[in-house]
Design an enzyme around this catalytic site. Structure first.
Site, short mmCIF file in Angstrom:
data_model
loop_
_atom_site.label_atom_id
_atom_site.label_comp_id
_atom_site.label_asym_id
_atom_site.label_seq_id
_atom_site.Cartn_x
_atom_site.Cartn_y
_atom_site.Cartn_z
N LYS A 1 0.86 -1.18 0.00
CA LYS A 1 0.00 0.00 0.00
C LYS A 1 0.89 1.23 0.00
O LYS A 1 1.65 1.46 0.94
CB LYS A 1 -0.91 0.00 1.23
CG LYS A 1 -1.71 1.31 1.42
CD LYS A 1 -2.65 1.25 2.63
CE LYS A 1 -3.32 2.59 2.89
NZ LYS A 1 -4.20 2.58 4.09
N ASP B 1 -3.02 10.18 3.51
CA ASP B 1 -4.41 9.75 3.68
C ASP B 1 -5.18 10.76 4.53
O ASP B 1 -5.09 10.76 5.76
CB ASP B 1 -4.44 8.37 4.35
CG ASP B 1 -5.85 7.81 4.49
OD1 ASP B 1 -6.78 8.41 3.90
OD2 ASP B 1 -6.01 6.78 5.18
N LYS C 1 -10.74 12.38 8.06
CA LYS C 1 -10.19 12.02 9.36
C LYS C 1 -10.30 13.21 10.31
O LYS C 1 -10.15 14.36 9.88
CB LYS C 1 -8.70 11.66 9.22
CG LYS C 1 -8.47 10.29 8.62
CD LYS C 1 -7.00 9.92 8.66
CE LYS C 1 -6.77 8.59 7.99
NZ LYS C 1 -7.41 7.44 8.65
N ASP D 1 1.39 6.48 5.46
CA ASP D 1 0.44 5.47 4.95
C ASP D 1 0.99 4.73 3.73
O ASP D 1 0.27 3.96 3.09
CB ASP D 1 -0.90 6.16 4.63
CG ASP D 1 -2.08 5.23 4.86
OD1 ASP D 1 -1.90 4.19 5.52
OD2 ASP D 1 -3.18 5.54 4.37
N ASP E 1 -12.39 6.62 3.66
CA ASP E 1 -11.17 6.44 4.46
C ASP E 1 -10.73 4.97 4.46
O ASP E 1 -9.64 4.65 4.92
CB ASP E 1 -11.42 6.93 5.89
CG ASP E 1 -10.14 7.17 6.65
OD1 ASP E 1 -9.06 7.17 6.02
OD2 ASP E 1 -10.21 7.37 7.88
N GLU F 1 -9.63 3.37 2.06
CA GLU F 1 -9.12 3.48 0.69
C GLU F 1 -8.03 2.47 0.38
O GLU F 1 -7.86 2.07 -0.77
CB GLU F 1 -8.58 4.91 0.46
CG GLU F 1 -7.13 5.18 0.90
CD GLU F 1 -6.88 5.02 2.39
OE1 GLU F 1 -7.85 5.05 3.17
OE2 GLU F 1 -5.71 4.87 2.79
N ARG G 1 -7.65 -0.68 0.95
CA ARG G 1 -8.09 -1.97 0.38
C ARG G 1 -8.47 -1.83 -1.09
O ARG G 1 -8.35 -2.79 -1.85
CB ARG G 1 -9.24 -2.54 1.23
CG ARG G 1 -10.51 -1.75 1.21
CD ARG G 1 -11.43 -2.08 2.37
NE ARG G 1 -11.00 -1.42 3.61
CZ ARG G 1 -11.63 -1.54 4.78
NH1 ARG G 1 -12.69 -2.32 4.89
NH2 ARG G 1 -11.20 -0.90 5.85
N1 BES Z 1 -4.44 4.60 6.81
C1 BES Z 1 -5.49 4.24 7.65
C2 BES Z 1 -5.12 3.26 8.75
C3 BES Z 1 -4.13 3.73 9.79
C4 BES Z 1 -4.59 4.15 11.04
C5 BES Z 1 -2.79 3.69 9.54
C6 BES Z 1 -3.68 4.55 11.99
C7 BES Z 1 -1.86 4.10 10.51
C8 BES Z 1 -2.31 4.52 11.74
C9 BES Z 1 -6.62 3.59 6.84
O1 BES Z 1 -6.73 4.00 5.52
C10 BES Z 1 -7.90 3.93 7.52
O2 BES Z 1 -8.23 5.08 7.56
N2 BES Z 1 -8.58 2.94 8.07
C11 BES Z 1 -9.80 3.13 8.76
C12 BES Z 1 -10.78 2.12 8.24
C13 BES Z 1 -12.19 2.43 8.64
C14 BES Z 1 -12.68 3.62 7.89
C15 BES Z 1 -13.05 1.24 8.33
C16 BES Z 1 -9.55 2.89 10.25
O3 BES Z 1 -8.80 1.98 10.60
O4 BES Z 1 -10.09 3.64 11.05
ZN ZN Z 2 -4.92 4.68 4.65
ZN ZN Z 3 -7.91 5.73 5.25
#
Ligand code: BES
Ligand code: ZN
Ligand code: ZN
Length: 497
Positions: free
Chosen positions: A266, A271, A278, A289, A348, A350, A352
């Site tokens: 990834k 992000d 966020k 990210d 968010d 994204e 996947r």
């Molecule tokens: N890039 C984030 C995940 C992340 C969180 C990386 C903290 C490093 C530190 C990912 O794209 C994301 O935002 N995931 C969300 C998914 C949710 C929207 C289902 C998450 O984990 O909150």
């Molecule tokens: Zn992300």
């Molecule tokens: Zn995200």
């Protein structure tokens, strides 16, 4: 270029700084009498008096004026009980030595290898762990302070004092150093500010890497991704003024392009969350990210150096996830490269979507095994903390052999379940084949499981490094910031599998 010098006997050491291990039971230490004699038996007295600690991970700096030698100081390294010392203990201890060498602004040093030997750890292991630990511990995060007047130091030269076969020791040290330097490069990619590392920059880095190690490289730009119908990566990129890139590196070591291990990373260079924005506190740090991409690139660097007899393909989906009038939205329905459609419930989620296209592309490029690496969810941090990588798999045997590499490198990986019920929730949508956000409960599983839908029957492992990729505080093997998580394990896996 850095050099490795050799030296069999203590007095012939030319450097001023000497690293010596001190174990709790000195009578069990290999060649202890030789050390002791060299210091006119004063070592024991100092240790008994508590001036030099044998406690594990305790370092003691000591000025010495030994006759017939150039040594001016010894860094004594407490190891505790030799019997219970694990390789990871020793790697971390050498990490602290690396930090100490940096603090001392040392360029040249010598290691008395035999003092670190235990019943379970022999000289070549010590050399490897020393190289990894010291070079990782020595790492500094590059910064842009205009007032910085710190002279750059680097580990220029090392000498070994050992009774073991010097050639083997040096070879082992060199591989350890290659591993650590790749980790450090991955760390620096993660630490780069997002305005200095766009998808295009990441692709340029990959092209340089390919040149350096004679790898095949392909960079697909936005128009090419549109022609191919890569709706996953393209929708994430839709809100950005920066173009996306799909980066492919190939390392071919066999006559035929078969039995190929596929790495998928990834590479979200920033992000924001997109329209599912966020909160401001959790946006800071999202420059990291692309940690999965960094891990894959770091591993390819090691593979390029060590040149194992395996075919490897690496695919990285690189883009940022921004907000604008053209950005994708919750409720959008998109078509991925595989043809599978996805109902976007959360922009968010994204990573996947980017990985979906990259996984399909890796399979098309001949990957017979897949390992995807991604900073995919905050959920993995809730579940396992900051120091464990979360894993999923569709193939027990494949996962077991991967775990052998992870145990060897000391990178903690813990597997979570992926059940048929979980898959049902990923496939639940009135509008499309899949949805990208089935809920908050256990969402690390849904995120990784979504990627698994694109791996299909190909043996697959998912690694969620959201916790492990970016350290919130300094640790034994390095500073706060990018850690280079999974670089070593991916490479070690290729070497062993
Ligand atoms: N890039 C984030 C995940 C992340 C969180 C990386 C903290 C490093 C530190 C990912 O794209 C994301 O935002 N995931 C969300 C998914 C949710 C929207 C289902 C998450 O984990 O909150
Ligand atoms: Zn992300
Ligand atoms: Zn995200």
């Amino acid at each position: 270029m850095k050099t490795v010098n050799e030296s069999k006997t203590f007095p012939s050491v030319t450097t001023e700084t000497m690293i010596i291990g001190v174990q709790k039971h000195r009578e069990q230490m290999k060649n202890w009498s030789a050390f002791s004699e060299f210091f006119d038996s004063t070592l024991d007295t100092w240790i008994r008096a508590g001036e030099i600690s044998s406690d594990r991970k305790k370092l003691t700096k000591f000025p010495v004026a030994a006759a017939n030698a150039n040594i001016k100081r010894v860094v004594f390294v407490g190891l505790g009980e030799g019997k219970t010392l694990t390789e990871e203990n020793l790697r971390e201890t050498f990490g602290l030595v690396g930090k100490e060498l940096k603090a001392l602004k040392v360029n040249d040093y010598a290691i008395w290898l035999d003092s670190f030997v235990t019943p379970g750890i022999e000289e070549t292991d010590v050399a490897f762990l020393a190289a990894e630990g010291i070079h990782m511990g020595f790492y500094t995060v590059p910064n842009y302070k205009t007032s910085s007047n710190e002279a750059a130091t680097y580990l220029d030269q090392v000498e070994f004092v050992t009774t073991a076969n010097m050639e083997e020791v040096v070879a082992s040290f060199d591989v350890g150093r290659i591993y650590a330097e790749a980790v450090n490069e991955a760390r620096s990619l993660v630490n780069l500010p997002p305005n200095m590392l766009t998808a295009t920059d990441l692709a340029n880095y990959a092209v340089e890497l390919a040149k350096q190690y004679d790898l095949e490289v392909e960079i697909l730009d936005k128009v090419q991704l549109e022609e191919l119908g890569m709706g996953g990566i393209l929708s994430v990129n839709q809100g950005s003024t920066e173009e996306p890139r799909l980066i492919t590196l190939k390392y071919q070591a066999k006559d035929k392009w078969e039995d190929v291990i596929g790495f998928v990373g990834k590479g979200v260079t920033y992000d924001t969350g997109g329209y599912s924005l966020k909160p401001r506190e959790s946006m800071v740090g999202m420059k990291g990210d692309m940690g999965g991409a960094a891990a894959v690139l770091g591993a390819m660097k090691i593979i390029g150096e060590v040149r194992p007899k395996r075919n490897v393909v690496a695919v990285i989906g690189a883009t940022d996830n921004m907000v604008s009038g053209t950005a994708f939205k919750p409720d959008d329905v998109i078509t991925t490269y595989s043809g599978k459609t996805v109902e976007v419930l959360n922009t968010d989620a994204e990573g996947r979507l980017v990985l979906a296209d990259a996984v399909t592309y890796a399979k098309q490029q001949g990957a017979d095994y897949l390992i995807d690496v991604a900073t995919l969810t905050g959920g993995v941090i809730v579940a396992l903390g900051m120091d464990k990588t979360g894993a999923l798999t569709n193939n027990e045997e494949f996962f077991e052999s991967f775990m052998e590499a992870a145990v060897e490198t000391g990178e903690f990986v813990w597997r979570l379940p992926l059940t048929e019920k979980d898959k049902k929730r990923i496939r639940k949508s009135d509008m499309a084949d899949l949805n990208n956000s089935p809920g908050r409960d256990g969402h690390m599983i849904f995120a990784g499981g979504f990627v698994g839908e694109f791996a299909e029957d190909t043996p697959w492992i998912h690694l969620d490094i959201a916790g492990t990729s970016d350290a919130k505080a300094p640790h034994d093997l390095g500073p706060k910031g990018g850690t280079g998580a999974m670089v070593r394990t991916l490479a070690a896996f290729v070497e062993q599998f």
